[in-house]
Scaffold this active site. Structure first.
Site, PDB file in Angstrom:
ATOM      1  N   HIS A  45       0.965  -0.648  -0.191  1.00 22.60           N
ATOM      2  CA  HIS A  45       0.015  -0.018   0.156  1.00 22.60           C
ATOM      3  C   HIS A  45       1.093   1.230   0.248  1.00 22.60           C
ATOM      4  CE1 HIS A  45       0.226   1.796   4.672  1.00 22.60           C
ATOM      5  NE2 HIS A  45       0.609   0.949   4.597  1.00 22.60           N
TER       6      HIS A  45
ATOM      7  N   ASP B  35       5.881   3.030   7.408  1.00 20.94           N
ATOM      8  CA  ASP B  35       4.621   2.743   6.447  1.00 20.94           C
ATOM      9  C   ASP B  35       4.415   3.811   5.672  1.00 20.94           C
ATOM     10  OD1 ASP B  35       2.214   1.819   6.196  1.00 20.94           O
ATOM     11  OD2 ASP B  35       1.537   1.971   8.469  1.00 20.94           O
TER      12      ASP B  35
ATOM     13  N   GLU C 233      -4.969   1.963   2.225  1.00 21.42           N
ATOM     14  CA  GLU C 233      -5.098   0.719   2.986  1.00 21.42           C
ATOM     15  C   GLU C 233      -4.757   1.448   4.471  1.00 21.42           C
ATOM     16  OE1 GLU C 233      -2.596  -1.892   5.569  1.00 21.42           O
ATOM     17  OE2 GLU C 233      -2.555   0.204   5.917  1.00 21.42           O
ATOM     18  N   GLU C 234      -5.158   1.910   5.292  1.00 24.26           N
ATOM     19  CA  GLU C 234      -4.780   2.837   6.358  1.00 24.26           C
ATOM     20  C   GLU C 234      -6.403   2.653   7.129  1.00 24.26           C
ATOM     21  OE1 GLU C 234      -2.798   2.292   8.839  1.00 24.26           O
ATOM     22  OE2 GLU C 234      -1.030   1.867   7.794  1.00 24.26           O
TER      23      GLU C 234
ATOM     24  N   ASP D  74       4.077  -4.389   3.453  1.00 18.31           N
ATOM     25  CA  ASP D  74       3.136  -3.132   4.501  1.00 18.31           C
ATOM     26  C   ASP D  74       4.523  -2.090   5.147  1.00 18.31           C
ATOM     27  OD1 ASP D  74       2.561  -1.027   6.206  1.00 18.31           O
ATOM     28  OD2 ASP D  74       0.065  -2.982   6.224  1.00 18.31           O
TER      29      ASP D  74
ATOM     30  N   HIS E 137       7.969   5.551  15.628  1.00 14.99           N
ATOM     31  CA  HIS E 137       6.515   6.208  16.126  1.00 14.99           C
ATOM     32  C   HIS E 137       5.538   6.232  14.960  1.00 14.99           C
ATOM     33  CE1 HIS E 137       9.629   9.255  18.140  1.00 14.99           C
ATOM     34  NE2 HIS E 137       9.068   9.364  19.184  1.00 14.99           N
TER      35      HIS E 137
END
Length: 854
Positions: A408, A420, A457-458, A486, A592
């Site tokens: 993603h 991410d 995706e999130e 990912d 984080h």
């Protein structure tokens, strides 16, 4: 001209050199030689005796002939292809790409998000030598162009790339506030709900307020009430508080991140009558790297910045993922929208440790409600907006068998997103770059390869789920494996999750990749790596970490739950899938997650200095894909899966004993044992089938090993043309045509030759039967995972159809094996339901065993 700073790196091609000028004298001499040679060759060619003389002459002076014409370069295949691919992934190239994709925020549905989709399209086109078009191939999902792009994959002869646009419900934040109220109802404290970054991290400082801290799909509104602390917000945490007499009615609950999906923390509170939920990041969960242990907070050190906030979706993905308004069907522009049934009905906010620390002072011993009330506002806007999936294809010789890669690109929580998802995005781009280099060296995959850059995706796995629901039949028919990325790198420890049938390949491939930082070790050894920042760790956190680390002791590869884009492939369609990357340990610098501090500076300084882990993952997953694509027999181990099923059943029996729910599991155990027997028989058959195929292939190779005269003519003419300075086809095209001509009996080239021979009517019957035998074995292997798919789906969450593994109903992320049966025992505590689930499993597994034996 120097490349623009931050530009996307492109494949390194051979430098353009000016063409050599050939003098008139040389041209005349060469012309005379050519005419004389052609006359001689044509004379020889006219008589059988002369032809035999030339052929024997060429054979007797082979070394001289090769020196004259140049030894033909065979196309890369097998181990040589693997070696070439592994030489391509380059840390410096990946760093440049990462800096480009993390240069600015790109929330799903925004113009910046669309631009990143176009950027990835350009990367795919560049690496795979796909011609550009005046108009970008961006198609609305459901349109003829979009449908034909995917449905036509198995007919392609050249690489292709395009963008599909789906229209999904998205949440954007408008306003938020958090206060402690005095006895008179007036605010005595107002929370600062922003993340604070100074110029030490320039990008984090610049964009700190661009995407406010909020929860995707959170309920809009305000809440007021006393504050109750509920630890991680697990079902057992709430149950314990209820036993202690805590009444959640009208309360605001504060919980810490971790242990389960954030949306379920809200669901459990809502069911108990709470009016709102606050979720914070607790430094205890950061292991040893805390301010309390003497480490400075980021950006001046490796500990957590106290103002960092974890954004994220609170959609109940353990019930179904994807657009909540189109459950089970794709989000076309004109789609009928259903009521949002899996979204919270009470508001929530993510908050920082700095804010949580102040609020927890109001509770005291954390076992009672606060004396003063808390009030917060969560004003959000829900609207249907576009998201963009970018897809590319490399056609294989076997066009209708597909190995599918996915990562993603962004989502609601992506501010900069260096780990991410950008670490995964740039790693996938590097894999495509490596495959492009192979293509330019004459390689073509045995099976078709597809690459997807998913969007949204999130929010709840939107892009991948909508695509999977759109093309479920095509995926079921053609995709043999799905390989997911990912966050490729956010720490020092390598981890892998996969369908049990891929576990052996995961392990072998990781052992064949060098450790990114330690000589003499492998990537597989990195499963035990950890950081070097030590200190005391919270006992509860240490116990949870140890339990997770030992959960996959048998193979080192854990089961798939949910939380990433493999979900629709594995849990709904039944495709063998994997997910892998580097994550953090309790002694790594604090990552984080979903914060503004997931920045390029953090990644280059603390996450992966030098980007050697990024390169290792690119090599690993690219090699993994090569082995799935180019093996005659698919490297899918059904016996490993059948053996692990017995282990799953043993866990169920232990849970049944513990919960005093005892269904009759004997027939299920017998079915699993029958599956093991059938799978072992398939193992024997697939070895015999490949051995027989290779034996016949070798015989045919021996019968076609001569250097044909017609080919000699072509090469001589080509050589003289080059000497004369005549323009010919591009080097790439002529080389490609020649290599393909010389490769018909090389590994992976059988299918082109087979078609040619069928047209001539000269293909041996035994060889046809051997090929069909290979195909039958591969069909059983690729269909194995589908044997666990139930039409009715899991009880209480029908979208999930895999009865072997699924995200736990009360976990969201984590996997539950034999989920229907396990949850009937542990959650429903119903022996009748458990017996029903055992019967469903028995029927599926028995049918699967029979299909393997056919």
């Amino acid at each position: 001209m120097a490349p623009e700073k931050g530009a996307i790196p492109v494949p390194v091609n051979a430098p353009n050199r000016p063409a050599k000028r050939v003098s008139l004298t040389k041209k005349l001499v060469a012309t005379a030689i050519l005419v004389g040679t052609l006359f001689t060759l044509s004379t020889l060619h006219s008589g059988e005796r002369a032809r035999g003389h030339l052929t024997s002459s060429l054979a007797s002076s082979k070394n001289d002939w090769v020196a004259f014409l140049g030894k033909p370069k065979r196309p890369l295949s097998g181990k040589k292809a693997e070696k070439h691919f592994l030489s391509v992934p380059d840390p410096e190239s990946i760093i440049k790409s990462s800096r480009h994709f993390t240069a600015k925020p790109h929330i799903a549905g925004s113009e910046q998000d669309l631009q990143t989709a176009k950027d990835v399209l350009e990367v795919f086109r560049e690496h795979l030598s796909i011609a550009t078009t005046p108009e970008l191939p961006i198609f609305d999902a459901g349109s003829e162009l979009s449908r034909n792009s995917t449905l036509g994959i198995t007919s392609l002869t050249e690489p292709s790339a395009w963008i599909d646009t789906y229209y999904t419900l998205l949440t954007t934040p408008k306003d938020r506030a958090l206060q402690i109220l005095g006895d008179d109802g007036e605010a005595v404290w107002d929370a600062d709900l922003t993340e604070h970054a100074d110029e030490t991290d320039p990008e984090a400082h610049k964009y700190a307020t661009d995407i406010p801290t909020f929860h995707g799909y959170s309920h809009g509104g305000s809440a007021e009430g006393q504050l109750v602390y509920a630890n991680f917000g697990r079902a057992e945490d709430y149950e314990e508080l209820v036993k202690q007499g805590v009444d959640f009615t009208g309360k605001i609950v504060i919980v810490r991140y971790g242990a389960l999906f954030r949306g379920l923390k809200i669901k459990f509170a809502e069911e108990l009558g709470a009016v709102g939920v606050l979720i914070y990041s607790d430094p205890r969960d950061d292991g040893s790297v805390t301010v309390a242990n003497g480490y400075k907070p980021y950006p001046h050190g490796p500990a957590r910045n106290p103002t960092s906030v974890q954004r994220g979706s609170v959609f109940y993905i353990s019930y179904y993922p994807g657009d909540p308004t189109t459950p089970g069907y794709p989000s076309y522009p004109n789609a009928t929208r259903a009521e949002d049934t899996r979204l919270p009905s009470i508001p929530s906010l993510p908050i920082s440790w700095a804010n949580a620390e102040r609020l927890l002072e109001e509770i005291g011993d954390l076992r009672t409600a606060s004396k003063r009330s808390i009030k917060f506002l969560n004003d959000v806007k829900n609207e249907v907006k576009p998201i963009w999936n970018t897809i590319a294809v490399i056609p294989g010789h076997i066009k209708d068998e597909v190995v599918f890669f996915g990562n993603h690109r962004d989502g609601l929580s992506k501010v900069l997103g260096a780990a991410d998802p950008t670490s995964g995005t740039v790693t996938l781009n590097e894999i495509v770059k490596g495959y492009g280099s192979l293509l330019r060296n004459g390689w073509r995959p045995l099976r078709t390869l597809v690459f997807a850059s998913w969007d949204g995706e999130e929010y709840g796995l939107l892009g991948s789920t909508e695509y999977g629901e759109d093309f479920s039949e095509w995926i079921s028919e053609h995709v043999v494996a799905y390989l997911n990325l990912d966050s490729a790198v956010s720490g020092s420890r390598f981890h892998a999750s996969a369908s049990p049938s891929l576990a052996s390949l995961v392990q072998k491939t990781a052992k064949d990749i060098s450790h990114p930082t330690e000589k003499g070790s492998s990537l597989w050894d990195a499963r035990l790596d950890s950081g070097n920042l030590h200190g005391p760790v919270d006992a509860e956190v240490q116990a949870m970490y140890d339990m997770e680390s030992t959960a996959d002791e048998s193979t080192g590869v854990s089961a798939l739950g949910s939380g990433s884009d493999y979900t629709v492939f594995a849990q709904r369609i039944g495709i063998a899938s994997s997910d892998q990357g580097f994550g953090g340990s309790l002694s790594d610098p604090v990552y984080h997650y979903h914060s503004i501090y997931d920045s390029e500076r953090w990644q280059e300084l603390y996450g992966d200095a030098g980007f050697h882990r990024h390169a290792a993952i690119a090599k690993y997953l690219g090699l993994f894909g090569l082995r799935l694509s180019d093996s005659f027999i698919l490297p899918i181990n059904t016996t490993q899966y059948a053996v692990e099923l017995e282990g799953y059943l043993e866990k169920v029996e232990q849970l049944a004993e513990l919960n005093k729910i005892k269904p009759d599991l004997g027939p299920l155990r017998t079915a699993i044992q029958e599956l093991q027997v059938a799978s072992i028989a398939l193992d024997v058959e697939k070895v015999k089938a490949e051995k027989n195929f290779r034996r016949l292939l070798k015989k045919i190779q021996k019968g076609h090993g001569r250097f044909p005269l017609s080919r000699t003519f072509k090469r001589v003419i080509r050589w003289f043309k080059q000497k004369l300075g005549f323009k010919e086809h591009s080097c790439h095209e002529s080389k490609k045509n020649y290599l393909m001509e010389h490769s018909k009996f090389r590994f992976g080239r059988y299918f082109g030759w087979k078609k040619e021979q069928e047209e001539k009517g000269g293909i041996p019957r035994k060889f046809i039967e051997a090929a069909k035998r290979i195909q039958r074995a591969n069909k059983k292997l690729s269909s194995f995972e589908k044997g666990f798919i139930s039409t009715g789906g899991l009880t209480k969450r029908e979208w999930y159809k895999h009865l072997g593994t699924a995200p736990g109903r009360n976990l969201g992320y984590g996997a539950t094996t034999l989920p229907g049966l396990t949850e009937a025992i542990t959650l429903d505590k119903n022996v009748t339901q458990a017996q029903y689930e055992a019967g469903r499993l028995e029927a599926l597994i028995t049918s699967l065993a029979e299909s393997l034996g056919e």
